[in-house]
Design a protein around this motif. Structure first.
Motif, short mmCIF file in Angstrom:
data_model
loop_
_atom_site.label_atom_id
_atom_site.label_comp_id
_atom_site.label_asym_id
_atom_site.label_seq_id
_atom_site.Cartn_x
_atom_site.Cartn_y
_atom_site.Cartn_z
N LEU A 390 0.83 -1.21 0.00
CA LEU A 390 0.00 0.00 0.00
C LEU A 390 0.86 1.26 0.00
O LEU A 390 0.53 2.25 -0.67
N LEU A 391 1.96 1.23 0.74
CA LEU A 391 2.84 2.40 0.81
C LEU A 391 3.46 2.69 -0.56
O LEU A 391 3.64 3.85 -0.93
N SER A 392 3.79 1.64 -1.31
CA SER A 392 4.39 1.82 -2.64
C SER A 392 3.33 1.97 -3.73
O SER A 392 3.67 2.05 -4.90
N ARG A 393 2.07 1.97 -3.35
CA ARG A 393 0.94 2.09 -4.28
C ARG A 393 0.91 0.99 -5.33
O ARG A 393 0.62 1.23 -6.50
N PHE A 394 1.22 -0.24 -4.89
CA PHE A 394 1.01 -1.38 -5.77
C PHE A 394 -0.47 -1.74 -5.79
O PHE A 394 -0.96 -2.36 -6.72
N TYR A 395 -1.17 -1.36 -4.73
CA TYR A 395 -2.61 -1.53 -4.64
C TYR A 395 -3.21 -0.21 -4.16
O TYR A 395 -2.53 0.59 -3.51
N GLU A 396 -4.49 0.01 -4.47
CA GLU A 396 -5.20 1.20 -4.00
C GLU A 396 -6.00 0.85 -2.75
O GLU A 396 -6.66 -0.21 -2.70
N ILE A 397 -5.95 1.72 -1.75
CA ILE A 397 -6.70 1.47 -0.53
C ILE A 397 -8.20 1.65 -0.77
O ILE A 397 -8.61 2.38 -1.69
N ASP A 398 -9.02 0.98 0.04
CA ASP A 398 -10.48 1.11 -0.08
C ASP A 398 -10.96 2.41 0.53
O ASP A 398 -11.84 3.08 -0.02
N SER A 399 -10.39 2.75 1.68
CA SER A 399 -10.77 4.00 2.34
C SER A 399 -9.66 4.41 3.29
O SER A 399 -8.70 3.67 3.51
N GLY A 400 -9.81 5.60 3.88
CA GLY A 400 -8.77 6.13 4.75
C GLY A 400 -7.78 6.97 3.94
O GLY A 400 -8.06 7.37 2.80
N GLN A 401 -6.61 7.20 4.51
CA GLN A 401 -5.63 8.04 3.83
C GLN A 401 -4.22 7.66 4.26
O GLN A 401 -3.96 7.35 5.43
N ILE A 402 -3.31 7.65 3.29
CA ILE A 402 -1.88 7.45 3.57
C ILE A 402 -1.17 8.73 3.16
O ILE A 402 -1.34 9.21 2.03
N GLU A 403 -0.39 9.29 4.08
CA GLU A 403 0.32 10.53 3.80
C GLU A 403 1.82 10.34 3.92
O GLU A 403 2.30 9.57 4.75
N VAL A 404 2.55 11.03 3.06
CA VAL A 404 4.01 11.10 3.14
C VAL A 404 4.39 12.57 3.17
O VAL A 404 3.99 13.33 2.28
N ASP A 405 5.11 12.96 4.22
CA ASP A 405 5.47 14.37 4.44
C ASP A 405 4.22 15.25 4.45
O ASP A 405 4.22 16.38 3.92
N GLY A 406 3.14 14.74 5.05
CA GLY A 406 1.92 15.53 5.22
C GLY A 406 1.05 15.65 3.98
O GLY A 406 0.04 16.36 4.00
N LYS A 407 1.41 14.96 2.90
CA LYS A 407 0.63 15.05 1.65
C LYS A 407 0.12 13.67 1.27
O LYS A 407 0.83 12.67 1.43
N ASP A 408 -1.10 13.65 0.77
CA ASP A 408 -1.73 12.39 0.37
C ASP A 408 -0.84 11.68 -0.66
O ASP A 408 -0.29 12.31 -1.57
N LEU A 409 -0.75 10.36 -0.50
CA LEU A 409 0.09 9.55 -1.38
C LEU A 409 -0.27 9.74 -2.85
O LEU A 409 0.59 9.73 -3.73
N LYS A 410 -1.55 9.94 -3.13
CA LYS A 410 -2.03 10.04 -4.51
C LYS A 410 -1.65 11.36 -5.18
O LYS A 410 -1.75 11.47 -6.40
N THR A 411 -1.21 12.34 -4.38
CA THR A 411 -0.82 13.62 -4.98
C THR A 411 0.59 13.56 -5.57
O THR A 411 0.98 14.45 -6.31
N TYR A 412 1.35 12.50 -5.21
CA TYR A 412 2.71 12.35 -5.75
C TYR A 412 2.66 11.69 -7.12
O TYR A 412 1.87 10.76 -7.35
#
Length: 589
Positions: A390-412
């Motif tokens: 999930l951290l490497s975005r090999f899969y998409e989460i169903d709900s919730g949020q993963i952030e790196v440096d305060g920004k949503d993973l999907k914004t990278y």
């Protein structure tokens, strides 16, 4: 894509395939022009033969004989030149098209979600990318242009025959509907048969690929005879698929030959009577019509044969386009590009399921500060490795949020995100290449000197230097020339040279020798120092030295704390795990 296996020809699929010829339009039109010229030259030879017989031989005119024979020779030379150009450039075009399709297919598959590969047979994907695409080339080399050439030849021949003698032409035409009907039925049956053939080829490739890869398991568990029986069964189905095509060919081609012979007999009978009774026809015309009728029926038989190649190519194209139409990639809509990350990771009520409504991760939340090392422990199936994916975005989460440096993973931007995350998996995969290329993965910006310096820093240089050809030692397929511990060390070095902001380790040392284990332990300390690290821990030393331990069970976080804090909890999950798994290891140390 809709499967029209019962139809003789899929027009939409064919138009889509033709779009790949757009960059090579000049070649495409030249091949069509060559086909037209071949059809024109085809009728010239029989006509010149007629004149040779009527003007040269029957009238005993030696000059006419020499002239018409020389003319036939010139026509033959031109026919050979156009035939060469036609065959060469038709095949050249086919190879260019399949090169473009194969590159596009491979690029498309590289962007698929990991889940797609989890659910797909590698053997089938290899079949699509290799043999199916090779089969598509036959559409151009043996199918499309050959059929165009043959159809043009038939039209020109038929028109010329009507011009020369409509009576003889009608005799020929009376047989034509029968063979056309037989050809149509043959085409439909062959389409269905080739669908079955390609399916069985895929099954066979998949079985062989999987069992050669897993041959060690087959032999360990003494399954040779059972797997041999299964292979024979699959191979039998593959054979049956091909036998159907042989059966249809065995029926059609004798019918075509018989029709040709009947036509020749009618021409000789009717034309011969006209020559004897009224001189309305000449001997030259009869000989010309015999050859023209052969030219008319031979392409028809060839069209049926070439249609086989076209059908196989269309079936293969349909399978390849099905993959190209598969939308199974991680959406890369992020625009954020960062040269450096601090490594602050936050999971906020994250839920995930591989299968809908069967959650693997059940609302977990945790925070990893920059430079911090956390260890994740828990029983098999607790969801530890899923967190890595999930951290490497090999899969998409169903709900919730993963952030790196305060920004949503999907914004990278996806490539940027994965550039900053290095993962060392439990099952290390090495390519059949040199150690250097397995470490750099052929990145041009990573030099051999940088690799050697990095190897010295984490303590694996001596091990690599002891191998033949050192960093240029070829480890063969899947790294079989190295032990599991040595492969693990290569994986650590591969991660280290990328200088990641975030390091993820799925440690596996249960099957390595003590020397390799010590090297791995030293490498782990070097890698995790000063960078955010998430470690799925299998060794006590890693667990004890972690800044924080996350204990998981059945997709939930049940405990969090340091090693000493968690041991103080009476009947705690970690304490029970420690006493069952780690305590004996600590006593030994």
């Amino acid at each position: 894509m809709k499967n029209n296996s019962g139809n003789a020809f899929d027009t939409k699929l064919f138009k889509r395939l033709l779009k790949y010829t757009t960059p090579y339009q000049k070649t495409f039109y030249f091949v069509v022009f060559a086909a037209i010229m071949l059809s024109v030259l085809a009728v010239l030879r029989p006509y010149l033969l007629r004149l040779t017989i009527d003007k040269g031989i029957i009238e005993s005119d030696s000059e006419s004989l020499i002239f018409y024979v020389s003319s036939m020779l010139v026509v033959l030379i031109f026919e050979v030149l156009f035939q060469f150009s036609f065959i060469f450039y038709a095949n050249w075009l086919g190879q260019e098209v399949i090169r473009d399709i194969r590159v596009k297919l491979f690029k498309h598959m590289m962007n698929f979600k990991k889940q797609y590969f989890d659910n797909s047979s590698v053997g089938r994907l290899v079949t699509r990318a290799v043999s199916d695409i090779e089969t598509i080339a036959s559409i151009f080399s043996q199918g499309l242009f050959m059929i165009i050439s043959d159809l043009l030849k038939m039209i020109v021949v038929l028109g010329f025959m009507f011009w020369q003698s409509w009576q003889l032409t009608l005799l020929v035409v009376t047989v034509l509907p029968f063979i056309l009907y037989a050809t149509r039925v043959f085409q439909k049956k062959m389409k269905i048969a080739f669908e079955e053939v390609r399916t069985q080829v895929s099954n066979l490739n998949s079985f062989v690929q999987e069992h050669l890869t897993g041959m060690k398991i087959v032999q360990i568990f003494n399954r040779e005879q059972e797997e041999y029986r299964r292979f024979k069964d699959i191979n039998r189905k593959h054979r049956q698929g091909w036998i159907k095509t042989v059966w249809y060919n065995a029926i059609f081609f004798p019918i075509a030959e018989m029709s040709t012979s009947i036509t020749i007999g009618l021409i000789v009978w009717f034309g011969g009577l006209r020559v004897v009774e009224s001189d309305a026809l000449s001997l030259g015309i009869i000989v010309m019509f015999i050859e023209l009728s052969q030219m008319l029926f031979r392409p028809l038989r060839q069209i049926a044969d070439k249609f086989n190649s076209l059908q196989m190519g269309m079936v293969a194209a349909n399978r390849v386009f099905n993959i190209l139409d598969t939308d199974s990639k991680i959406e890369n809509n992020g625009t954020l590009v960062s040269k450096k990350l601090s490594g602050h990771i936050s999971f906020k009520d994250v839920r995930f399921s591989y299968i809908p409504e069967e959650e693997i991760i059940k609302g977990i939340s945790f925070d990893v500060k920059p430079g911090e090392t956390i260890a994740i422990v828990g029983a098999t199936g607790a969801g530890k490795s899923t967190i890595i994916n999930l951290l490497s975005r090999f899969y998409e989460i169903d709900s919730g949020q993963i952030e790196v440096d305060g920004k949503d993973l999907k914004t990278y931007e996806l490539a940027t995100l994965r550039t900053h995350i290095a993962v060392v998996l439990q099952d290390v995969f090495l390519f059949a290449d040199t150690i250097l290329n397995n470490i750099t993965l052929n990145k041009e910006d990573v030099t051999e000197k940088q690799v050697i310096d990095a190897a010295k820093e984490i303590g694996v240089h001596d091990f690599i230097s002891s191998l033949p050809n050192t960093y240029h030692y070829n480890v063969k397929e899947r790294g079989v020339m190295l032990s599991s511990g040595q492969r693990q060390l290569i994986a650590f070095l591969r991660a280290y040279v990328t200088k990641p902001s975030i390091l993820v380790l799925d440690e596996a040392t249960s099957s390595v020798d003590s020397y390799s284990e010590q090297l791995i332990q030293d490498a782990t300390e070097k890698l995790t120092k000063g960078r955010t690290s998430i470690v799925i821990a299998h060794r006590l030393a890693t667990v004890k030295n972690a800044d924080k331990i996350i204990v998981m069970d059945l997709g939930k976080i049940v405990e969090t704390g340091t090693h000493s804090e968690l041991l103080q909890r009476e009947e705690g999950y970690y304490r029970n795990l420690y006493e069952a798994q780690f305590k004996h290891e600590e006593e030994l140390n």
